[in-house]
Design an enzyme around this catalytic site. Structure first.
Site, PDB file in Angstrom:
ATOM      1  N   HIS A  90       0.807  -1.211   0.000  1.00  0.00           N
ATOM      2  CA  HIS A  90       0.000   0.000   0.000  1.00  0.00           C
ATOM      3  C   HIS A  90       0.844   1.266   0.000  1.00  0.00           C
ATOM      4  O   HIS A  90       0.365   2.331  -0.376  1.00  0.00           O
ATOM      5  CB  HIS A  90      -0.908   0.021   1.231  1.00  0.00           C
ATOM      6  CG  HIS A  90      -1.839  -1.145   1.319  1.00  0.00           C
ATOM      7  ND1 HIS A  90      -1.677  -2.155   2.240  1.00  0.00           N
ATOM      8  CD2 HIS A  90      -2.936  -1.468   0.593  1.00  0.00           C
ATOM      9  CE1 HIS A  90      -2.646  -3.052   2.080  1.00  0.00           C
ATOM     10  NE2 HIS A  90      -3.418  -2.655   1.097  1.00  0.00           N
ATOM     11  N   HIS A 122       6.106   7.058   6.301  1.00  0.00           N
ATOM     12  CA  HIS A 122       5.713   6.478   5.023  1.00  0.00           C
ATOM     13  C   HIS A 122       5.208   7.579   4.101  1.00  0.00           C
ATOM     14  O   HIS A 122       5.122   8.749   4.499  1.00  0.00           O
ATOM     15  CB  HIS A 122       4.644   5.396   5.218  1.00  0.00           C
ATOM     16  CG  HIS A 122       3.373   5.904   5.804  1.00  0.00           C
ATOM     17  ND1 HIS A 122       3.110   5.909   7.155  1.00  0.00           N
ATOM     18  CD2 HIS A 122       2.282   6.475   5.226  1.00  0.00           C
ATOM     19  CE1 HIS A 122       1.922   6.430   7.380  1.00  0.00           C
ATOM     20  NE2 HIS A 122       1.393   6.792   6.231  1.00  0.00           N
ATOM     21  N   HIS A 124       2.656   8.964   0.583  1.00  0.00           N
ATOM     22  CA  HIS A 124       1.495   8.869  -0.306  1.00  0.00           C
ATOM     23  C   HIS A 124       1.828   9.662  -1.567  1.00  0.00           C
ATOM     24  O   HIS A 124       2.419  10.752  -1.492  1.00  0.00           O
ATOM     25  CB  HIS A 124       0.245   9.442   0.373  1.00  0.00           C
ATOM     26  CG  HIS A 124      -0.143   8.708   1.622  1.00  0.00           C
ATOM     27  ND1 HIS A 124      -0.986   7.624   1.625  1.00  0.00           N
ATOM     28  CD2 HIS A 124       0.226   8.902   2.913  1.00  0.00           C
ATOM     29  CE1 HIS A 124      -1.143   7.177   2.862  1.00  0.00           C
ATOM     30  NE2 HIS A 124      -0.409   7.939   3.667  1.00  0.00           N
ATOM     31  N   HIS A 147       4.231  11.039   6.073  1.00  0.00           N
ATOM     32  CA  HIS A 147       3.677  10.953   7.423  1.00  0.00           C
ATOM     33  C   HIS A 147       4.715  10.369   8.370  1.00  0.00           C
ATOM     34  O   HIS A 147       5.213   9.260   8.136  1.00  0.00           O
ATOM     35  CB  HIS A 147       2.425  10.066   7.444  1.00  0.00           C
ATOM     36  CG  HIS A 147       1.257  10.658   6.737  1.00  0.00           C
ATOM     37  ND1 HIS A 147       0.147   9.911   6.365  1.00  0.00           N
ATOM     38  CD2 HIS A 147       1.017  11.936   6.336  1.00  0.00           C
ATOM     39  CE1 HIS A 147      -0.719  10.706   5.770  1.00  0.00           C
ATOM     40  NE2 HIS A 147      -0.217  11.928   5.736  1.00  0.00           N
ATOM     41  N   TYR A 155       1.542   5.069  26.733  1.00  0.00           N
ATOM     42  CA  TYR A 155       0.908   3.796  26.401  1.00  0.00           C
ATOM     43  C   TYR A 155       1.970   2.751  26.094  1.00  0.00           C
ATOM     44  O   TYR A 155       2.995   3.049  25.477  1.00  0.00           O
ATOM     45  CB  TYR A 155      -0.039   3.962  25.211  1.00  0.00           C
ATOM     46  CG  TYR A 155      -1.137   4.968  25.485  1.00  0.00           C
ATOM     47  CD1 TYR A 155      -2.035   4.773  26.520  1.00  0.00           C
ATOM     48  CD2 TYR A 155      -1.257   6.127  24.714  1.00  0.00           C
ATOM     49  CE1 TYR A 155      -3.042   5.694  26.787  1.00  0.00           C
ATOM     50  CE2 TYR A 155      -2.252   7.055  24.973  1.00  0.00           C
ATOM     51  CZ  TYR A 155      -3.137   6.830  26.010  1.00  0.00           C
ATOM     52  OH  TYR A 155      -4.124   7.759  26.278  1.00  0.00           O
ATOM     53  N   THR A 231      -5.618   7.142   8.229  1.00  0.00           N
ATOM     54  CA  THR A 231      -6.203   7.292   6.889  1.00  0.00           C
ATOM     55  C   THR A 231      -6.248   5.975   6.128  1.00  0.00           C
ATOM     56  O   THR A 231      -6.450   5.972   4.915  1.00  0.00           O
ATOM     57  CB  THR A 231      -5.442   8.352   6.061  1.00  0.00           C
ATOM     58  OG1 THR A 231      -4.110   7.905   5.812  1.00  0.00           O
ATOM     59  CG2 THR A 231      -5.417   9.680   6.790  1.00  0.00           C
ATOM     60  N   THR A 232      -6.044   4.872   6.824  1.00  0.00           N
ATOM     61  CA  THR A 232      -6.283   3.540   6.266  1.00  0.00           C
ATOM     62  C   THR A 232      -7.001   2.716   7.333  1.00  0.00           C
ATOM     63  O   THR A 232      -6.971   3.056   8.513  1.00  0.00           O
ATOM     64  CB  THR A 232      -4.967   2.828   5.882  1.00  0.00           C
ATOM     65  OG1 THR A 232      -4.167   2.659   7.061  1.00  0.00           O
ATOM     66  CG2 THR A 232      -4.191   3.609   4.838  1.00  0.00           C
TER      67      THR A 232
END
Length: 329
Positions: A90, A122, A124, A147, A155, A231-232
């Site tokens: 992707h 990554h 786009h 991104h 956490y 966004t995925t």
């Protein structure tokens, strides 16, 4: 943003499934049958509120004096590796492994405490001649978007972070195409030819200061902030987004290299290039977009005034004169 499949990959190091497998997701450029309009069938959150990406409408943003400078730790030096470049079917992502003594973390800038640790970055991009950024500013898209994905250090596990609105923080850097090569991206672009199939990864020969991929020092003070989602799939609304106003240049030939990265394909067939790997923009739905003190905004246009021009007054007078001249009906 990443997929649930990548998150599991990040934790286990095992390959993810191909996009055309049953129950998987993809982009329309891969297969419209599993593209973004169908993601909510796989993960209901993809059809929920507070989704990303969005357009940054400069008439809607509000200045926020609490959005001060970022505090970067470990970004100005080349940390020990190895860093892994991977084609996950992707996108192309760079997984960083700085080691326990040299964490890559960010803070400040109005973000929740304590800090956010970098997990991966990554990209786009579009197809030849197409814009490929996910976010836009005043409707203006860029050639690519990078991104940098961080997790709140309070956490312990990524699954836990994904269930909290302050769990993740992403720095979105718009990349503007230019004639000259940007050598800061050369280590990544050079590795693209080695990730020749989805699931294939390669260690970079050397690391580099990640600050070199970010806007200049003054550009880091110009940004927009809003709460959104991955966004995925699974599209969890757990992301504090920072979209920098100033784009970072990238060479036209370098963009073309991203557009040759192979995507997943049917077994036995030659893989096609991965292009247009971006999610369509989502409704703002009443969310607030904040601007740092140095970022650009546009004043809301005042309502039109209904004053009459000289010609309009003359015509009005002529009309009234005719009425009085003709007398009552």
């Amino acid at each position: 943003m990443w997929s649930l499949g990548f998150l599991l990959l990040f934790l286990t190091g095992q390959p993810t499934g191909q996009w055309d497998s049953k129950g998987a997701w993809c982009y329309d450029s891969q297969d419209p049958k599993c593209g973004p309009t169908h993601w909510k069938e796989l993960t209901p959150a993809c059809g929920g509120p507070a989704q990303s990406p969005i357009n940054i409408d400069l008439h809607l943003v509000q200045k926020d004096s609490t959005l001060g400078p970022f505090i970067f730790q470990g970004y100005d030096s080349a940390p020990p590796g190895p860093w892994t470049l991977e084609n996950d079917g992707h996108t192309v992502l760079l997984r960083v492994n700085p080691g326990p003594q040299s964490l890559l973390v960010i803070g400040g800038a109005g973000m929740p405490s304590p800090q956010y640790q970098l997990l991966q970055l990554h990209f786009h991009w579009g197809g030849p001649g197409h814009k490929g950024s996910e976010h836009s500013i005043d409707g203006q898209y860029s050639s690519m978007e990078m991104h940098m994905v961080h997790m709140n250090t309070k956490y312990q596990r990524i699954e836990e972070a994904r269930s909290h609105p302050d769990g993740l923080a992403v720095l979105a850097v718009l990349l503007a195409e230019q004639d000259d090569v940007n050598t800061n991206f050369s280590p990544i672009v050079s590795g693209l030819r080695n990730v020749y199939l989805p699931g294939v990864s390669v260690n970079l020969t050397s690391t580099f200061p990640l600050a070199s991929l970010l806007p200049s020092a003054s550009g880091l003070l110009r940004y927009y902030r809003y709460s959104g989602s991955l966004t995925t799939p699974g599209c969890e609304p757990a992301v504090l987004w920072t979209v920098f106003e100033n784009a970072v240049p990238i060479g036209r030939a370098q963009v073309a290299q991203f557009q040759t990265v192979p995507q997943a394909s049917t077994p036995g067939l030659h893989p096609r290039p991965l292009t247009d790997n971006f999610r369509p923009q989502q409704p703002l739905a009443g969310r607030k977009i904040s601007a740092s003190p140095g970022a650009s905004i546009r004043a809301v246009a005042p309502p039109p005034t209904h004053t009459l021009t000289g010609l309009q007054w003359a015509l009005l007078g002529l009309g009234l004169g005719l009425v009085f001249w003709q007398g009552p009906w």
